[in-house]
Structure formats: structure tokens, C-alpha cells
Design a protein around this motif. Structure first.
Motif, PDB file in Angstrom:
ATOM      1  N   GLU A 137      37.642  29.809  67.588  1.00 44.22           N
ATOM      2  CA  GLU A 137      37.323  30.371  66.273  1.00 44.22           C
ATOM      3  C   GLU A 137      36.443  31.615  66.410  1.00 44.22           C
ATOM      4  O   GLU A 137      36.609  32.575  65.657  1.00 44.22           O
ATOM      5  CB  GLU A 137      36.626  29.332  65.396  1.00 44.22           C
ATOM      6  N   MET A 141      37.629  35.039  64.884  1.00 43.85           N
ATOM      7  CA  MET A 141      36.855  35.755  63.879  1.00 43.85           C
ATOM      8  C   MET A 141      36.672  37.209  64.300  1.00 43.85           C
ATOM      9  O   MET A 141      36.873  38.136  63.514  1.00 43.85           O
ATOM     10  CB  MET A 141      35.484  35.106  63.728  1.00 43.85           C
ATOM     11  N   TYR A 144      39.871  39.040  63.927  1.00 41.57           N
ATOM     12  CA  TYR A 144      40.161  39.404  62.531  1.00 41.57           C
ATOM     13  C   TYR A 144      39.459  40.717  62.191  1.00 41.57           C
ATOM     14  O   TYR A 144      40.029  41.604  61.551  1.00 41.57           O
ATOM     15  CB  TYR A 144      39.671  38.344  61.549  1.00 41.57           C
ATOM     16  N   LEU A 145      38.204  40.814  62.632  1.00 40.76           N
ATOM     17  CA  LEU A 145      37.451  42.034  62.350  1.00 40.76           C
ATOM     18  C   LEU A 145      38.135  43.230  63.004  1.00 40.76           C
ATOM     19  O   LEU A 145      38.379  44.254  62.358  1.00 40.76           O
ATOM     20  CB  LEU A 145      36.014  41.901  62.872  1.00 40.76           C
ATOM     21  N   VAL A 148      41.501  44.493  61.494  1.00 42.51           N
ATOM     22  CA  VAL A 148      41.503  45.087  60.157  1.00 42.51           C
ATOM     23  C   VAL A 148      40.559  46.288  60.063  1.00 42.51           C
ATOM     24  O   VAL A 148      40.602  47.051  59.105  1.00 42.51           O
ATOM     25  CB  VAL A 148      41.161  44.024  59.090  1.00 42.51           C
ATOM     26  N   SER A 159      47.226  42.233  58.971  1.00 38.64           N
ATOM     27  CA  SER A 159      46.164  41.283  59.305  1.00 38.64           C
ATOM     28  C   SER A 159      46.209  40.072  58.390  1.00 38.64           C
ATOM     29  O   SER A 159      45.793  38.990  58.794  1.00 38.64           O
ATOM     30  CB  SER A 159      44.802  41.964  59.252  1.00 38.64           C
ATOM     31  N   ILE A 160      46.737  40.220  57.160  1.00 35.32           N
ATOM     32  CA  ILE A 160      46.890  39.049  56.292  1.00 35.32           C
ATOM     33  C   ILE A 160      47.764  38.013  56.982  1.00 35.32           C
ATOM     34  O   ILE A 160      47.427  36.830  57.066  1.00 35.32           O
ATOM     35  CB  ILE A 160      47.510  39.453  54.942  1.00 35.32           C
ATOM     36  N   ILE A 163      45.983  36.481  60.093  1.00 32.74           N
ATOM     37  CA  ILE A 163      44.975  35.482  59.746  1.00 32.74           C
ATOM     38  C   ILE A 163      45.634  34.207  59.255  1.00 32.74           C
ATOM     39  O   ILE A 163      45.244  33.108  59.632  1.00 32.74           O
ATOM     40  CB  ILE A 163      44.006  36.044  58.697  1.00 32.74           C
TER      41      ILE A 163
ATOM     42  N   LEU B  25      49.135  35.913  46.965  1.00 34.35           N
ATOM     43  CA  LEU B  25      48.203  35.833  48.088  1.00 34.35           C
ATOM     44  C   LEU B  25      47.049  34.884  47.794  1.00 34.35           C
ATOM     45  O   LEU B  25      46.614  34.131  48.665  1.00 34.35           O
ATOM     46  CB  LEU B  25      47.677  37.240  48.387  1.00 34.35           C
ATOM     47  N   ILE B  79      33.123  26.676  59.862  1.00 34.37           N
ATOM     48  CA  ILE B  79      34.096  27.666  60.318  1.00 34.37           C
ATOM     49  C   ILE B  79      35.118  27.945  59.230  1.00 34.37           C
ATOM     50  O   ILE B  79      35.434  29.089  58.920  1.00 34.37           O
ATOM     51  CB  ILE B  79      34.789  27.174  61.607  1.00 34.37           C
ATOM     52  N   PHE B  86      36.141  35.329  54.485  1.00 36.31           N
ATOM     53  CA  PHE B  86      36.679  36.571  55.040  1.00 36.31           C
ATOM     54  C   PHE B  86      38.053  36.868  54.460  1.00 36.31           C
ATOM     55  O   PHE B  86      38.364  38.001  54.082  1.00 36.31           O
ATOM     56  CB  PHE B  86      36.768  36.433  56.562  1.00 36.31           C
ATOM     57  N   PHE B  87      38.863  35.823  54.343  1.00 39.48           N
ATOM     58  CA  PHE B  87      40.227  35.979  53.860  1.00 39.48           C
ATOM     59  C   PHE B  87      40.223  36.467  52.404  1.00 39.48           C
ATOM     60  O   PHE B  87      41.010  37.356  52.026  1.00 39.48           O
ATOM     61  CB  PHE B  87      40.934  34.623  53.967  1.00 39.48           C
ATOM     62  N   LEU B  90      39.307  40.097  52.365  1.00 41.70           N
ATOM     63  CA  LEU B  90      40.454  40.856  52.854  1.00 41.70           C
ATOM     64  C   LEU B  90      41.521  40.980  51.773  1.00 41.70           C
ATOM     65  O   LEU B  90      42.097  42.055  51.559  1.00 41.70           O
ATOM     66  CB  LEU B  90      41.035  40.179  54.090  1.00 41.70           C
TER      67      LEU B  90
END
Lengths: 495, 113
Positions: A137, A141, A144-145, A148, A159-160, A163, B25, B79, B86-87, B90
Motif C-alpha cells: 500500500e 500510494m 498514485y501520486l 497523476v 490514473s483513475i 487506482i 465515477l 489505508i 485520494f480517489f 482525484l
């Protein structure tokens, strides 16, 4: 007990935290990051030496004894991977200074990379299956940063999906760990191995093995689960792509190899056969992708998938020779994918496009780039004496020893496909005439990008030519993987 | 108790899959949150129920709760909240930038790269 093996996790983590405080001082960020990575490299080389001379290193956090506390274990396999990780990160950061752009650097680019390293090194080092999830994880994480960062339309869109896929597979990871805990009642990897040996792996554990294969298959992009990789990886800038391509899938591969050599070894008829079949199909699909595209990024990205198939095929045979080959090829692939992506990055900078049809004649204007690319490409294909050859030779030899003659032919034939895919870049981009309207750049920027790419290509060459020096380490890693008892004894203390 | 929990977990997974298969989404994100909570509940159930005392060995308790799954869930929940947050951010950013939250319109085509 020495805490030395924790440094490759702590150093990037600590430095990343410090860097969070002054994001806009780019020069300081660059210097400190490079310094930390050099320190990290020295530490991991020292770690290899330590494991080589003194055997497997174990730390139980808080001195709680092994099955109850969290243990961190560094055997030769993980030490070698940690070292390759440090090398790649060093060169990626070196390139990043000239190519990702000041805006990204100001928005926590370097801390992102260092947190990614924390996660990767942690996943390689941990001896506890739940902590492997936690470190996964951490690295996810950070990824992900990084994927994007910059906020281009393409990045946001891809990135959607990236993720979404990873969140789903993480949930599956938790579920699988839950099942495993319900069956064996422990989370320490050495203890799990011992408990599974005691109950002689009933059918339910085979189910769990397949679930683990699905979970790690998502991360490592094996056959049915690689669909997300090509487009997601194409979105971020080249240094990030190099880091992802070199490291992230390899963490999944590491986890598959670890679980399939430590846990599920008592009934290999179904699980390892499945792994073998999937890895062969992975190679075939990767080849189809690599040959289908006329986009340099996509060609090399599909080559990641092919390499994952080759490594896992070697691991699934489960004899000494093939396992040695798999480990050697795994390290080779980390270094070489880094090199190839950096070289491709220079090529894209020079021509200003990723489309092969719009390139041509770069050989006459940029000879150093062209010849470095050719060497890296030959290394990928496995032309002796470059590093890909030795890994593939060992894998094929192991496959023949394990009576898998036909499948080993697939590996050999796949090399031809890989050759075709990478040489196509050479023919279209470097040979021939340049399209008339294009003026190729040859500025200071080009030279700055070229230096790290050429050095890392040289390292891959040394890795192949100097294989004789490295083989003892690879052999040691293999012997630990093939005899789980060594690992168990090191962690649980002679139990 | 385990039977009841299995039904609850199954329902959560069902709802999560339904939500994640939709086009919007935001629904997908809620789906992932529900999925991870189903997973956490499963983790708790897998530790086994039974035992009614806290796990303090000194007091001579013989029927105590297994503390490990709870520790694991604590980690996993943190987590999953982090990832969900974050999602969501985004999704908001990409709604601003791409002006849609319909997954059908987020399909990338090679030409616009």
C-alpha cells in the motif's frame, strides 16, 4: 541482532519526510535526494556483503520473538533486489532533474519517489505477510501520486483506472490474508511455511495459493490481469515510467516467487502448473502487443509483460538451474528496463514524438544514443555475452532438465519476437532518412539526458560480462529459495 | 454468528460489485469503499468469534478474543480511508479537467495522446 537491514527502508522514508517541509527549494531537494540514494546504494551493497558472509539477517521489531512479533528478513534474494532498486532509483532521479519539469519537482516529486522506494524495499524485506500488504500500500500510494503528478488530461484519465484496479486487488489481498490466517493461524511467513508443512497442504491452501496468484498477478501483470498496464504506464513522464516499469511489476513477481517457494511447495501439481501455463500465455500476449504498436513507449511497455512471463516461467519449474535463471533474469530485467526506458526518453526528447512513423535517421545525427540503444536492445533479446543471454540460458536449461522441452522452445522463440519488436525501433527511428520537416534537437539538454542513460546501459553490459563474479550471490539466493528450511531456521531460530 | 456475518459480507460484496460496474465515477468510488469494508469484516470473521474477555493473559482468562485480526483491521481501515480520500480528490480534479464523470467517455483513444 543487527538492525542494519532496516536502513534501506528507513533512509528513504526519513529523507522523504524531511523533504516534505521545503517543497519549493528545488535545488536542495535534488541534492538531498541524490545524496540519500547514494547512501542507500552503499548500504544495500554492504547488506549484500553481510548476507553473503553471515547468512540470512533477521530483525524482530521490538524484540518480540518471531511468530508473535513482526520480523524483517533479508536473505540474498531480497538483498539483491534491494540493491537493484537503489541503482535504478539513482539513475531515474538523475534523469528526472532534466526532464520532469520544475513544476512537478515543486509538488513533492522527490518525496514521492523516496516513499515509493520505502514501499518497494519494505516489500522485499518483510517477513510477515500482512506487512507485505502494508508495504504494497505504501508503494501504491506513492505510485498514485507519481502517476497523476502534473495533472495532464491523459494522466488523470489513466490514473483513475490504475487506482481502481489496484484498490480492487488490495481488497482481494486483505481477503486472501484473512483466509490464510483462518487456516494456519499465523502471519509470519516462516511460521506459515512450517504450519503448512505440518498439515501437508490440504486443498483449501491450494485455493489460497491461486488467490495469491490473482492478487500478485494484478501487480505483476501476468496474462489475464495485465490489461491495465500498457495505457496506465504510458501516461506519466518518462522517468516515472522507467521507475514503474523497472520496479513495480517486479515487486509482484517477487511476491509470487516468495509465496510459491516458501508456502505452497507441498502440492505443486496444480499451482505451479497453472503458473507455468499462465506465464507462457503472458509471453505470447506480450509479444502480440509489442509487435502490434508503432509507438516506442508501447513497444517497450509490452516488453515488460514478456519479461514477467519469462521470469515466472523460470520460477514455476522449481529446480535449481531454472530458479537461478529466474533470479538472474529478474535482476537483469530491473536494470535493463530502466536503461531502455531512459534511452527511449532521450529518443523521444530528440524527435519530439513517440510515433515511429514520424522518426528516421537519428543514427547519423546522434550516434551515441543509437549505439547505446542497440546494445540495450541486444541485452534485452539475450545476445551473448550480454545479460539477457545468461538468464535465458539458465531458464531454458532448467526447463529441459525439468522435462519441459516444448515450453522452453517457446521461450527461445519469444526471443526472436522480442528481437523483432526492439529492432523495429532501431530500423525505423535510427536508420533511413529523417522526415524533411523535422529538425532534431542536439542541445545541452540532450547530453544531460544521455549521460545517465549511457551509464546504466554500461552497467547492464557489466552485469552480463561480469556474470562470473555475480553468480555466487545468485546461487546463494537460489539455495535459500529452494530450501525453505534455511529461511525458517533463520527466522524462528532452529525450530 | 459466523453464518450471519457471511451473509453480511456477501451482501457488501454484491453491493460493491454492483456499484463498481456502473458508469458514474462517484458510484465506483463508493463501491470500492464498500468493497474494502466487506474485506475488513471478512478479516474479522476469519479470526473466529467466541471468547468474551479481552486478551489479558495474567488474569487467568481462558476464553479470550483473538486480538490479531483487530490489529490488522485497524491498519487496513486506515489505508482504505486514505486511498478513498485520494480517489475522491482525484475524481473531483478529473471532473474539473475532463468535464465528465462518465467512464464511457473516459476511454482513451490513441489519437488524442
Amino acid at each position: 541482532m543487527i538492525n542494519f537491514l532496516l536502513f534501506p527502508i528507513i533512509v528513504p522514508f526519513f529523507v522523504a519526510m524531511v523533504l516534505l517541509f521545503f517543497p519549493s527549494k528545488v535545488k536542495a531537494q535534488r541534492t538531498i535526494t541524490m545524496l540519500a540514494l547514494v547512501i542507500n546504494l552503499v548500504i544495500s551493497l554492504r547488506l549484500i556483503h553481510l548476507v553473503h558472509t553471515k547468512g540470512i539477517q533477521v530483525v524482530t521489531l521490538g524484540s518480540w520473538d518471531a511468530p508473535f512479533g513482526i520480523s524483517m528478513v533479508s536473505d540474498m534474494f531480497s538483498a539483491l533486489l534491494v540493491t537493484s532498486t537503489s541503482i535504478i532509483a539513482l539513475f531515474v532521479v538523475w534523469t528526472s532533474m532534466f526532464s520532469v519539469g520544475i513544476e512537478r519537482e515543486k509538488h513533492f516529486y522527490y518525496p514521492g519517489i523516496l516513499f515509493l522506494l520505502t514501499g518497494v524495499n519494505g516489500a522485499f524485506t518483510t517477513g510477515d505477510i500482512f506487512n507485505m500488504f502494508v508495504f504494497f500500500e505504501v508503494l501504491l500510494m506513492a505510485s498514485y501520486l507519481l502517476i497523476v503528478l502534473g495533472g495532464e488530461k491523459k494522466q488523470l484519465r489513466e490514473s483513475i483506472k490504475y487506482i481502481l484496479v489496484n484498490v480492487t486487488s488490495s481488497a482481494l489481498f486483505v481477503i486472501t490474508v484473512g483466509y490464510l490466517y483462518a487456516v494456519v493461524g499465523t502471519l509470519n511467513m516462516a511460521d506459515i511455511s512450517q504450519k503448512i508443512a505440518q498439515v501437508n497442504q490440504p486443498g483449501i491452501l491450494t485455493v489460497i495459493a491461486v488467490l495469491f496468484l490473482v492478487v500478485f498477478g494484478f501487480k505483476s501483470a501476468i496474462f489475464p490481469l495485465f490489461f491495465w498496464l500498457p495505457k496506465s504506464y504510458a501516461a506519466p513522464p518518462i522517468p516515472v515510467l522507467a521507475l514503474f516499469g523497472a520496479l513495480l511489476t517486479k515487486v509482484g513477481v517477487y511476491a509470487i516467487i516468495r509465496t510459491y517457494t516458501l508456502f505452497f511447495i507441498h502440492d505443486t501439481a496444480f499451482t505451479h502448473e497453472l503458473l507455468m501455463i499462465l506465464s507462457i500465455i503472458t509471453i505470447v500476449f506480450g509479444l502480440i502487443g509489442a509487435l502490434a504498436y508503432f509507438d516506442v513507449k508501447q513497444i517497450i511497455i509490452y516488453n515488460i509483460i514478456i519479461a514477467v512471463g519469462v521470469i515466472l516461467f523460470g520460477a514455476s519449474i522449481m529446480n535449481e538451474t531454472a530458479m537461478e535463471g529466474a533470479i538472474f533474469y529478474l535482476l537483469h530485467d530491473i536494470l535493463l528496463k530502466g536503461a531502455l526506458f531512459l534511452l527511449i526518453g532521450v529518443l523521444i526528447h530528440v524527435t519530439g514524438t513517440t510515433n515511429l512513423r514520424k522518426m528516421g535517421g537519428v543514427l547519423s545525427t546522434h550516434p551515441v544514443l543509437a549505439w547505446s540503444y542497440l546494445i540495450a536492445a541486444f541485452g534485452l533479446v539475450g545476445i551473448p555475452p550480454l545479460s539477457g543471454f545468461i538468464g535465458k540460458l539458465l531458464i531454458v536449461k532448467g526447463a529441459i532438465e525439468g522435462d519441459e522441452l516444448i515450453l522452453s522452445l517457446v521461450i527461445l522463440l519469444s526471443s526472436l519476437g522480442v528481437l523483432l519488436s526492439v529492432i523495429r525501433i532501431f530500423i525505423h527511428a535510427f536508420w533511413g532518412e529523417a522526415p524533411q520537416e523535422v529538425m532534431y534537437k542536439k542541445d545541452a539538454h540532450y547530453r544531460a539526458l544521455l549521460v545517465p542513460a549511457v551509464i546504466i546501459t554500461a552497467i547492464t553490459v557489466f552485469y552480463g560480462v561480469g556474470a562470473e563474479v555475480l553468480m555466487p550471490y545468485v546461487t546463494q539466493a537460489t539455495s535459500t529459495l529452494m530450501n525453505p528450511l534455511e529461511y525458517i531456521q533463520a527466522v524462528l531460530g532452529g525450530a | 454468528m459466523e453464518i450471519l456475518m457471511s451473509f453480511v459480507i456477501g451482501f457488501l460484496f454484491m453491493a460493491a460489485v454492483y456499484l463498481m460496474l456502473s458508469r458514474s465515477l462517484l458510484r465506483i468510488i463508493i463501491g470500492t469503499a464498500v468493497l474494502s469494508h466487506g474485506a475488513h469484516l471478512l478479516l474479522l470473521t476469519m479470526g473466529g468469534f467466541g471468547g468474551d474477555a479481552p486478551p489479558v493473559l495474567q488474569h487467568g482468562e481462558t476464553s479470550y478474543v483473538d486480538p490479531l485480526p483487530q490489529a490488522l483491521i485497524l491498519t487496513a481501515i486506515v489505508i482504505s480511508f486514505g486511498v478513498t480520500a485520494f480517489f475522491l480528490v482525484l475524481a473531483y480534479r478529473s471532473y474539473q479537467e475532463l468535464e465528465t464523470d462518465n467512464m464511457n467517455l473516459l476511454r482513451g483513444i490513441d489519437e488524442d495522446d
